[in-house]
Design a protein around this motif. Structure first.
Motif, PDB file in Angstrom:
ATOM      1  N   GLY A  43       0.812  -1.209   0.000  1.00  0.00           N
ATOM      2  CA  GLY A  43       0.000   0.000   0.000  1.00  0.00           C
ATOM      3  C   GLY A  43       0.847   1.260   0.000  1.00  0.00           C
ATOM      4  O   GLY A  43       0.563   2.229  -0.720  1.00  0.00           O
TER       5      GLY A  43
ATOM      6  N   GLU B  77       1.127   3.841  -3.091  1.00  0.00           N
ATOM      7  CA  GLU B  77       0.648   5.193  -2.782  1.00  0.00           C
ATOM      8  C   GLU B  77       1.689   6.254  -3.131  1.00  0.00           C
ATOM      9  O   GLU B  77       1.362   7.310  -3.679  1.00  0.00           O
ATOM     10  CB  GLU B  77       0.295   5.275  -1.296  1.00  0.00           C
ATOM     11  CG  GLU B  77      -0.329   6.587  -0.863  1.00  0.00           C
ATOM     12  CD  GLU B  77      -1.781   6.704  -1.256  1.00  0.00           C
ATOM     13  OE1 GLU B  77      -2.275   7.853  -1.262  1.00  0.00           O
ATOM     14  OE2 GLU B  77      -2.423   5.677  -1.566  1.00  0.00           O
TER      15      GLU B  77
ATOM     16  N   ILE C  87     -12.525  -4.223  -0.517  1.00  0.00           N
ATOM     17  CA  ILE C  87     -12.198  -3.041   0.285  1.00  0.00           C
ATOM     18  C   ILE C  87     -12.204  -1.779  -0.572  1.00  0.00           C
ATOM     19  O   ILE C  87     -12.692  -0.718  -0.142  1.00  0.00           O
ATOM     20  CB  ILE C  87     -10.833  -3.229   0.979  1.00  0.00           C
ATOM     21  CG1 ILE C  87     -10.936  -4.349   2.031  1.00  0.00           C
ATOM     22  CG2 ILE C  87     -10.366  -1.936   1.635  1.00  0.00           C
ATOM     23  CD1 ILE C  87      -9.591  -4.818   2.557  1.00  0.00           C
ATOM     24  N   GLU C  88     -11.707  -1.872  -1.800  1.00  0.00           N
ATOM     25  CA  GLU C  88     -11.613  -0.680  -2.643  1.00  0.00           C
ATOM     26  C   GLU C  88     -12.920  -0.370  -3.371  1.00  0.00           C
ATOM     27  O   GLU C  88     -13.326   0.788  -3.465  1.00  0.00           O
ATOM     28  CB  GLU C  88     -10.462  -0.837  -3.643  1.00  0.00           C
ATOM     29  CG  GLU C  88      -9.095  -0.921  -2.971  1.00  0.00           C
ATOM     30  CD  GLU C  88      -7.947  -0.720  -3.922  1.00  0.00           C
ATOM     31  OE1 GLU C  88      -8.138  -0.069  -4.972  1.00  0.00           O
ATOM     32  OE2 GLU C  88      -6.831  -1.203  -3.628  1.00  0.00           O
TER      33      GLU C  88
ATOM     34  N   TYR D 290     -12.220   2.361   0.015  1.00  0.00           N
ATOM     35  CA  TYR D 290     -10.904   2.753   0.511  1.00  0.00           C
ATOM     36  C   TYR D 290      -9.835   2.483  -0.547  1.00  0.00           C
ATOM     37  O   TYR D 290     -10.026   1.679  -1.459  1.00  0.00           O
ATOM     38  CB  TYR D 290     -10.571   2.013   1.800  1.00  0.00           C
ATOM     39  CG  TYR D 290     -11.450   2.424   2.960  1.00  0.00           C
ATOM     40  CD1 TYR D 290     -11.144   3.538   3.728  1.00  0.00           C
ATOM     41  CD2 TYR D 290     -12.608   1.704   3.271  1.00  0.00           C
ATOM     42  CE1 TYR D 290     -11.965   3.917   4.788  1.00  0.00           C
ATOM     43  CE2 TYR D 290     -13.428   2.080   4.327  1.00  0.00           C
ATOM     44  CZ  TYR D 290     -13.101   3.189   5.081  1.00  0.00           C
ATOM     45  OH  TYR D 290     -13.910   3.570   6.113  1.00  0.00           O
TER      46      TYR D 290
ATOM     47  N   SER E 278      -5.511   1.817  -1.768  1.00  0.00           N
ATOM     48  CA  SER E 278      -4.520   0.760  -1.571  1.00  0.00           C
ATOM     49  C   SER E 278      -3.891   0.809  -0.183  1.00  0.00           C
ATOM     50  O   SER E 278      -3.647  -0.228   0.439  1.00  0.00           O
ATOM     51  CB  SER E 278      -3.429   0.872  -2.638  1.00  0.00           C
ATOM     52  OG  SER E 278      -3.958   0.710  -3.927  1.00  0.00           O
ATOM     53  N   PHE E 279      -3.628   2.010   0.304  1.00  0.00           N
ATOM     54  CA  PHE E 279      -2.980   2.143   1.613  1.00  0.00           C
ATOM     55  C   PHE E 279      -3.889   1.596   2.721  1.00  0.00           C
ATOM     56  O   PHE E 279      -3.455   0.805   3.568  1.00  0.00           O
ATOM     57  CB  PHE E 279      -2.635   3.604   1.891  1.00  0.00           C
ATOM     58  CG  PHE E 279      -1.951   3.821   3.201  1.00  0.00           C
ATOM     59  CD1 PHE E 279      -0.599   3.524   3.349  1.00  0.00           C
ATOM     60  CD2 PHE E 279      -2.651   4.301   4.301  1.00  0.00           C
ATOM     61  CE1 PHE E 279       0.035   3.705   4.574  1.00  0.00           C
ATOM     62  CE2 PHE E 279      -2.021   4.490   5.522  1.00  0.00           C
ATOM     63  CZ  PHE E 279      -0.675   4.185   5.654  1.00  0.00           C
ATOM     64  N   GLU E 280      -5.150   2.014   2.725  1.00  0.00           N
ATOM     65  CA  GLU E 280      -6.092   1.535   3.738  1.00  0.00           C
ATOM     66  C   GLU E 280      -6.330   0.034   3.598  1.00  0.00           C
ATOM     67  O   GLU E 280      -6.462  -0.680   4.600  1.00  0.00           O
ATOM     68  CB  GLU E 280      -7.419   2.288   3.627  1.00  0.00           C
ATOM     69  CG  GLU E 280      -7.344   3.761   3.994  1.00  0.00           C
ATOM     70  CD  GLU E 280      -6.851   4.636   2.850  1.00  0.00           C
ATOM     71  OE1 GLU E 280      -6.717   5.851   3.060  1.00  0.00           O
ATOM     72  OE2 GLU E 280      -6.618   4.099   1.751  1.00  0.00           O
ATOM     73  N   SER E 281      -6.375  -0.442   2.355  1.00  0.00           N
ATOM     74  CA  SER E 281      -6.527  -1.878   2.116  1.00  0.00           C
ATOM     75  C   SER E 281      -5.370  -2.645   2.726  1.00  0.00           C
ATOM     76  O   SER E 281      -5.551  -3.684   3.372  1.00  0.00           O
ATOM     77  CB  SER E 281      -6.627  -2.156   0.614  1.00  0.00           C
ATOM     78  OG  SER E 281      -6.714  -3.535   0.355  1.00  0.00           O
TER      79      SER E 281
ATOM     80  N   MET F 228      -3.512  -1.744   5.234  1.00  0.00           N
ATOM     81  CA  MET F 228      -3.600  -1.709   6.692  1.00  0.00           C
ATOM     82  C   MET F 228      -4.601  -2.745   7.216  1.00  0.00           C
ATOM     83  O   MET F 228      -4.353  -3.410   8.226  1.00  0.00           O
ATOM     84  CB  MET F 228      -4.010  -0.313   7.164  1.00  0.00           C
ATOM     85  CG  MET F 228      -2.976   0.783   6.922  1.00  0.00           C
ATOM     86  SD  MET F 228      -1.373   0.476   7.742  1.00  0.00           S
ATOM     87  CE  MET F 228      -0.386  -0.080   6.340  1.00  0.00           C
ATOM     88  N   LEU F 229      -5.729  -2.885   6.535  1.00  0.00           N
ATOM     89  CA  LEU F 229      -6.724  -3.875   6.964  1.00  0.00           C
ATOM     90  C   LEU F 229      -6.199  -5.297   6.796  1.00  0.00           C
ATOM     91  O   LEU F 229      -6.370  -6.151   7.677  1.00  0.00           O
ATOM     92  CB  LEU F 229      -8.024  -3.688   6.174  1.00  0.00           C
ATOM     93  CG  LEU F 229      -8.901  -2.502   6.574  1.00  0.00           C
ATOM     94  CD1 LEU F 229     -10.044  -2.328   5.576  1.00  0.00           C
ATOM     95  CD2 LEU F 229      -9.457  -2.684   7.987  1.00  0.00           C
TER      96      LEU F 229
ATOM     97  N   LEU G  95     -17.569  -0.302   6.681  1.00  0.00           N
ATOM     98  CA  LEU G  95     -16.469  -0.827   7.479  1.00  0.00           C
ATOM     99  C   LEU G  95     -16.939  -0.995   8.920  1.00  0.00           C
ATOM    100  O   LEU G  95     -16.799  -0.100   9.753  1.00  0.00           O
ATOM    101  CB  LEU G  95     -15.265   0.118   7.412  1.00  0.00           C
ATOM    102  CG  LEU G  95     -13.976  -0.370   8.067  1.00  0.00           C
ATOM    103  CD1 LEU G  95     -13.476  -1.635   7.375  1.00  0.00           C
ATOM    104  CD2 LEU G  95     -12.916   0.720   8.024  1.00  0.00           C
TER     105      LEU G  95
END
Length: 468
Positions: free
Chosen positions: A152, A156, A283-284, A289, A291-294, A296-297, A346
């Motif tokens: 991510g 990013e 997720i996206e 959300y 790539s970064f948030e994906s 993290m999850l 979420l």
């Protein structure tokens, strides 16, 4: 363990780390790669399928070569191939170049994947076998944990090409250290390798993969691939029973405990990797959300595995494997149920599902892997360890192909660019697969329940072979 054993186990775990880093980092990058190369989800799945297909198709061959010659040579050669192909993946600018590079990368990964469990069996005492496998699982877990988050960040702030360049410095350092600490073995180069059997097995596995990848195709196509799979599997079995130096001791499959345990392990890999293929898109596209948030999850499951893997493995060494193996599949089934009811926001359910996915591998890494090895005896244990990797990577390939194919069928997204897939279309394909995954996980739990604990041998031997 002695200092040399500890260092060797750490290095082998880093090999597992590299393998899983590359596998997990590509998942979080698939939506971005699909968008930049203007391909649909089914086409993007080939970047994962081709990699795991080469591993599944060549793992037993390289396991036999390593068994006959040298784990050291095969492992280090695999790292060299892996590093070079990672560089080519990194500079790729088209679907075709990236796909070819992934195929070569999968070949190197097959050499690595075949030798990692063999090294555990050959160089470490049976009394710490579950601990060794659990530590290797930590290597996979750390790679899986860093993969989504690191992917991510790289996507990013840089580009998806950097997810492959990251393998190069790690691989070079690892080669230098393995040349120092990996024991040299007495080679038996006069034992022939059954390359004909390897070809038959590879074609059979490819037929099986193509069958699941084309589930939305016409019946004639499906029957053709099913026939290829079954015919070449029969030919491979006949070949292995008749040849003096078989690629695989197929008589292992006369053991019902081995069959049930390896099948449960295979199913866990199918549903887990199938879900990991879908989650970044979910997720996206659905949750909205990036790539970064994906990343993290998707960091959550491997962290849970990392924390609990060793304690659970040690617990299973004393308490037996059976109920831990059952818990592997039950955790996965519950994760599918929670994701089914999570909806389009979420919520707490997705966090609980990701935690349960982490517990799936915490239970699986030591107890279930060790249980497979403990169902075979003598020299077959080395090839039994290779079968652990074979089931893992074959299951990963089938899982990605199965979930990608069924998703396209349920959602009607075949041929549609990823940027044109709406949240409602995605949910139409996602929910049925959560139910299918849950049912498959329950079947794996029942298989594990049937296999009762058997006495295990505890030895005191440490590293074997030339210690120079």
């Amino acid at each position: 363990m002695e200092r040399r054993e500890s260092i060797l186990l750490l290095l082998i775990a880093v090999v597992a780390f590299m393998d899983c880093l590359d596998g997990s980092i590509i998942n979080v990058a698939l939506p971005t790669i699909s968008d930049q190369l203007s391909i649909d989800m089914a086409s993007a799945s080939w970047f994962t399928i081709s990699y795991f297909a080469m591993m599944a198709g060549l793992l037993i061959l390289f396991g036999r070569i390593a068994s006959n010659t040298s784990i050291r040579k095969v492992l280090i050669s695999g790292l060299v191939v892996f590093i070079i192909s990672s560089f080519v993946c990194g500079i790729a600018e088209s679907f075709e170049v990236l796909l070819i590079a992934r195929i070569v990368q999968g070949t190197g990964a097959a050499m690595m994947g075949a030798t990692v469990p063999m090294a555990c069996v050959k160089f470490f005492s049976p009394r710490i076998l579950a601990f060794a496998f659990a530590f290797i699982t930590i290597g996979y877990s750390v790679g899986a944990a860093m993969g989504p988050a690191l992917g991510g960040v790289l996507i990013e702030f840089f580009s998806w090409h950097w997810i492959f360049f990251i393998n190069i410095p790690i691989g070079i350092i690892l080669i230098l250290l393995l040349m120092i600490f990996l024991p040299k073995e007495e080679e038996n180069e006069h034992t022939p390798v059954d390359y004909i059997g390897a070809e038959l097995l590879f074609i059979s596995i490819l037929g099986c993969i193509m069958f699941f990848q084309n589930l939305s195709s016409d019946m004639v196509t499906l029957l053709f691939y099913a026939a290829v799979f079954l015919i070449f599997l029969v030919l491979f079995t006949i070949r292995e029973l008749r040849t003096e130096y078989p690629l695989l001791n197929v008589r292992m499959f006369l053991n019902s405990r081995f069959n049930l345990t390896i099948c449960a392990y295979l199913i866990v890999n199918v549903v887990y990797l199938g879900l990991m293929y879908l989650l970044p898109f979910y997720i996206e596209i659905v949750l909205g959300y990036g790539s970064f948030e994906s990343g993290m999850l998707l960091f959550i499951p491997p962290v849970v595995t990392l924390v609990f893997c060793i304690p659970i493995a040690r617990w299973s060494d004393n308490a037996g494997r059976r109920w831990f193996c059952v818990a592997t599949s039950v955790s996965m089934a519950l994760a599918f149920v929670l994701l089914y009811f999570n909806g389009t926001s979420l919520g707490i359910m997705i966090f609980l599902a990701l935690i349960l996915m982490g517990f799936t591998w915490a239970f699986c890494g030591g107890p279930l892997s060790s249980n497979i090895i403990e169902t075979v005896e003598g020299e077959s244990r080395e090839m039994g360890s290779t079968m652990v990797s074979e089931a893992g990577y074959f299951g990963s390939t089938i899982g990605t192909a199965l979930f990608a194919s069924l998703f396209s069928l349920f959602a009607g997204t075949s041929g549609i660019d990823i940027s044109d897939v709406s949240p409602s279309m995605f949910i139409d394909g996602f929910l049925p697969l959560m139910l299918i995954g849950c049912v498959m996980a329950v079947i794996a739990a029942l298989m594990s329940y049937v296999v009762k604990d058997n006495g295990r041998q505890n030895g005191e031997d440490g590293i074997q072979g030339d210690q120079r």
